[in-house]
Design a protein around this motif. Structure first.
Motif, PDB file in Angstrom:
ATOM      1  N   ILE A  15      36.659  37.991 105.728  1.00 36.82           N
ATOM      2  CA  ILE A  15      35.692  37.382 104.815  1.00 36.82           C
ATOM      3  C   ILE A  15      36.007  37.768 103.371  1.00 36.82           C
ATOM      4  CG2 ILE A  15      33.260  37.387 104.102  1.00 36.82           C
ATOM      5  CD1 ILE A  15      32.567  37.757 107.099  1.00 36.82           C
ATOM      6  N   LEU A  16      36.255  39.054 103.147  1.00 38.65           N
ATOM      7  CA  LEU A  16      36.532  39.529 101.802  1.00 38.65           C
ATOM      8  C   LEU A  16      37.841  38.941 101.270  1.00 38.65           C
ATOM      9  CD1 LEU A  16      35.838  41.244  99.379  1.00 38.65           C
ATOM     10  CD2 LEU A  16      36.799  43.238 100.560  1.00 38.65           C
ATOM     11  N   ARG A  17      38.869  38.909 102.099  1.00 38.39           N
ATOM     12  CA  ARG A  17      40.153  38.334 101.688  1.00 38.39           C
ATOM     13  C   ARG A  17      39.977  36.858 101.274  1.00 38.39           C
ATOM     14  NH1 ARG A  17      45.844  38.493 102.758  1.00 38.39           N
ATOM     15  NH2 ARG A  17      45.734  40.334 104.079  1.00 38.39           N
ATOM     16  N   LYS A  18      39.236  36.120 102.078  1.00 37.58           N
ATOM     17  CA  LYS A  18      39.023  34.704 101.799  1.00 37.58           C
ATOM     18  C   LYS A  18      38.341  34.502 100.446  1.00 37.58           C
ATOM     19  CE  LYS A  18      36.757  30.556 103.662  1.00 37.58           C
ATOM     20  NZ  LYS A  18      35.925  30.029 104.778  1.00 37.58           N
ATOM     21  N   GLN A  19      37.330  35.318 100.162  1.00 37.66           N
ATOM     22  CA  GLN A  19      36.596  35.183  98.912  1.00 37.66           C
ATOM     23  C   GLN A  19      37.442  35.598  97.708  1.00 37.66           C
ATOM     24  OE1 GLN A  19      33.751  33.648  98.496  1.00 37.66           O
ATOM     25  NE2 GLN A  19      33.621  33.303 100.719  1.00 37.66           N
ATOM     26  N   LEU A  20      38.271  36.617  97.883  1.00 38.47           N
ATOM     27  CA  LEU A  20      39.160  37.049  96.790  1.00 38.47           C
ATOM     28  C   LEU A  20      40.192  35.970  96.476  1.00 38.47           C
ATOM     29  CD1 LEU A  20      39.740  40.788  97.796  1.00 38.47           C
ATOM     30  CD2 LEU A  20      38.431  39.952  95.832  1.00 38.47           C
ATOM     31  N   GLU A  21      40.744  35.376  97.529  1.00 37.33           N
ATOM     32  CA  GLU A  21      41.725  34.310  97.331  1.00 37.33           C
ATOM     33  C   GLU A  21      41.077  33.077  96.714  1.00 37.33           C
ATOM     34  OE1 GLU A  21      43.387  33.845 101.206  1.00 37.33           O
ATOM     35  OE2 GLU A  21      44.903  35.418 100.904  1.00 37.33           O
ATOM     36  N   LYS A  22      39.827  32.840  97.048  1.00 36.51           N
ATOM     37  CA  LYS A  22      39.100  31.710  96.461  1.00 36.51           C
ATOM     38  C   LYS A  22      38.837  31.951  94.974  1.00 36.51           C
ATOM     39  CE  LYS A  22      34.829  29.015  97.014  1.00 36.51           C
ATOM     40  NZ  LYS A  22      33.577  28.871  97.809  1.00 36.51           N
ATOM     41  N   TYR A  23      38.482  33.170  94.628  1.00 32.05           N
ATOM     42  CA  TYR A  23      38.159  33.495  93.237  1.00 32.05           C
ATOM     43  C   TYR A  23      39.402  33.465  92.344  1.00 32.05           C
ATOM     44  CZ  TYR A  23      36.387  36.116  89.203  1.00 32.05           C
ATOM     45  OH  TYR A  23      36.031  36.505  87.919  1.00 32.05           O
ATOM     46  N   TYR A  24      40.464  34.111  92.798  1.00 34.74           N
ATOM     47  CA  TYR A  24      41.668  34.224  91.979  1.00 34.74           C
ATOM     48  C   TYR A  24      42.689  33.110  92.234  1.00 34.74           C
ATOM     49  CZ  TYR A  24      40.272  38.881  90.417  1.00 34.74           C
ATOM     50  OH  TYR A  24      39.609  39.935  89.839  1.00 34.74           O
ATOM     51  N   LYS A 111      27.249  38.878  94.242  1.00 38.24           N
ATOM     52  CA  LYS A 111      27.495  40.232  93.742  1.00 38.24           C
ATOM     53  C   LYS A 111      29.002  40.515  93.669  1.00 38.24           C
ATOM     54  CE  LYS A 111      25.730  44.926  94.101  1.00 38.24           C
ATOM     55  NZ  LYS A 111      24.827  45.865  94.815  1.00 38.24           N
ATOM     56  N   LEU A 112      29.757  39.983  94.611  1.00 36.63           N
ATOM     57  CA  LEU A 112      31.213  40.120  94.557  1.00 36.63           C
ATOM     58  C   LEU A 112      31.752  39.448  93.296  1.00 36.63           C
ATOM     59  CD1 LEU A 112      34.023  40.779  95.725  1.00 36.63           C
ATOM     60  CD2 LEU A 112      33.889  38.589  96.959  1.00 36.63           C
ATOM     61  N   ILE A 113      31.265  38.258  92.996  1.00 38.99           N
ATOM     62  CA  ILE A 113      31.737  37.537  91.808  1.00 38.99           C
ATOM     63  C   ILE A 113      31.400  38.312  90.534  1.00 38.99           C
ATOM     64  CG2 ILE A 113      31.377  35.464  90.408  1.00 38.99           C
ATOM     65  CD1 ILE A 113      31.102  33.915  93.067  1.00 38.99           C
ATOM     66  N   THR A 114      30.200  38.881  90.476  1.00 39.87           N
ATOM     67  CA  THR A 114      29.815  39.692  89.315  1.00 39.87           C
ATOM     68  C   THR A 114      30.761  40.878  89.156  1.00 39.87           C
ATOM     69  OG1 THR A 114      27.488  39.070  89.551  1.00 39.87           O
ATOM     70  CG2 THR A 114      27.965  41.049  88.272  1.00 39.87           C
ATOM     71  N   THR A 115      31.117  41.505  90.274  1.00 34.52           N
ATOM     72  CA  THR A 115      32.042  42.637  90.246  1.00 34.52           C
ATOM     73  C   THR A 115      33.423  42.218  89.753  1.00 34.52           C
ATOM     74  OG1 THR A 115      30.886  43.757  92.050  1.00 34.52           O
ATOM     75  CG2 THR A 115      33.180  44.375  91.688  1.00 34.52           C
ATOM     76  N   LEU A 116      33.905  41.085  90.237  1.00 33.54           N
ATOM     77  CA  LEU A 116      35.221  40.598  89.826  1.00 33.54           C
ATOM     78  C   LEU A 116      35.226  40.200  88.353  1.00 33.54           C
ATOM     79  CD1 LEU A 116      36.172  38.504  92.982  1.00 33.54           C
ATOM     80  CD2 LEU A 116      36.925  40.818  92.383  1.00 33.54           C
ATOM     81  N   GLN A 117      34.128  39.660  87.879  1.00 32.90           N
ATOM     82  CA  GLN A 117      34.030  39.304  86.462  1.00 32.90           C
ATOM     83  C   GLN A 117      34.049  40.562  85.590  1.00 32.90           C
ATOM     84  OE1 GLN A 117      30.408  37.000  86.575  1.00 32.90           O
ATOM     85  NE2 GLN A 117      31.506  35.048  86.756  1.00 32.90           N
TER      86      GLN A 117
END
Length: 234
Positions: A15-24, A111-117
């Protein structure tokens, strides 16, 4: 950019990998996954500069995330560590190892997106500055500089494992540094807010134990700047 995920839950890893790849973007990020703190440390100890960000599960068998992070900090004090936990009461312990952020399990995407930002904001400040050290030119990341001390017509630039004495005025150094990251609490010092451990009305304690004087007239200004830093980049 290379990111490490250290978590013993396979589904959460995916799940985390998928979201990171989606964001970046899958082509813009390389993700390496570890199922234990021991496995991660074996990789990290051999190549401590391989990753720009670490996602670390706090609750893992044998070597938990907090102990793993303590060992990471002995090698690298500044790499961002994002703790993952389903027990928020454990989060406070993460401040001992200068955790960048905490994420709840199950994962909350916003919250993940806020952290990545916040991490992206930090990267914007992580540029290099050039120094002339005798006949040599030095390129140093802003984020590696803990503090700068004025010594007459010289400044002493303190990094984690070394320092450089160069002929330059502190005032000129201050003009070069990003104001979001550096502050001059005293006429003889310029400090990196990333390395502040604590402060009171008279002094600032850096993470390496150095005590920096805090001028009386700058106490309120420093508090406000520190709060702003923690809100945006801390």
């Amino acid at each position: 950019m290379k990111i490490a995920i250290c978590d013993d839950e396979i589904n959460f890893q995916k799940i985390l990998r998928k979201q990171l790849e989606k964001y970046y973007g899958a082509l813009e990020v390389e993700i390496e996954v570890f199922i234990s703190g021991k496995d991660f440390l074996e990789r990290f100890e051999n190549c401590s500069l391989a990753f720009q960000m670490i996602f670390m599960d706090i609750e893992m068998p044998e070597l938990d995330g907090l102990e793993t992070a303590k060992r990471i900090r002995k090698i690298n004090q500044s790499i961002p560590i994002i703790f993952l936990t389903s027990h928020t009461e454990l989060a406070m312990e993460g401040y001992e190892v200068a955790a960048f952020r905490f994420l709840d399990k199950p994962l909350r995407i916003e919250k993940l997106i806020t952290t990545l930002q916040a991490f992206d904001n930090l990267k914007l400040l992580d540029n290099k500055i050039e120094f002339q050290d005798g006949d040599k030119k030095l390129l140093v990341n802003w984020s590696e500089i803990q503090y700068i001390q004025s010594e007459n017509v010289y400044v002493n630039i303190y990094l984690e494992h070394t320092n450089y004495l160069i002929r330059k005025k502190l005032y000129d150094m201050e003009k070069q540094m990003p104001k979001q990251l550096f502050y001059r609490p005293h006429r003889s010092y310029l400090i990196n807010l990333r390395f502040v451990k604590s402060f009171n009305g008279k002094q600032i304690i850096m993470k390496n134990g150095t005590e920096i004087p805090l001028s009386r007239g700058k106490r309120n200004e420093f508090k406000l700047l520190m709060m702003k830093y923690l809100r945006i980049l801390g």
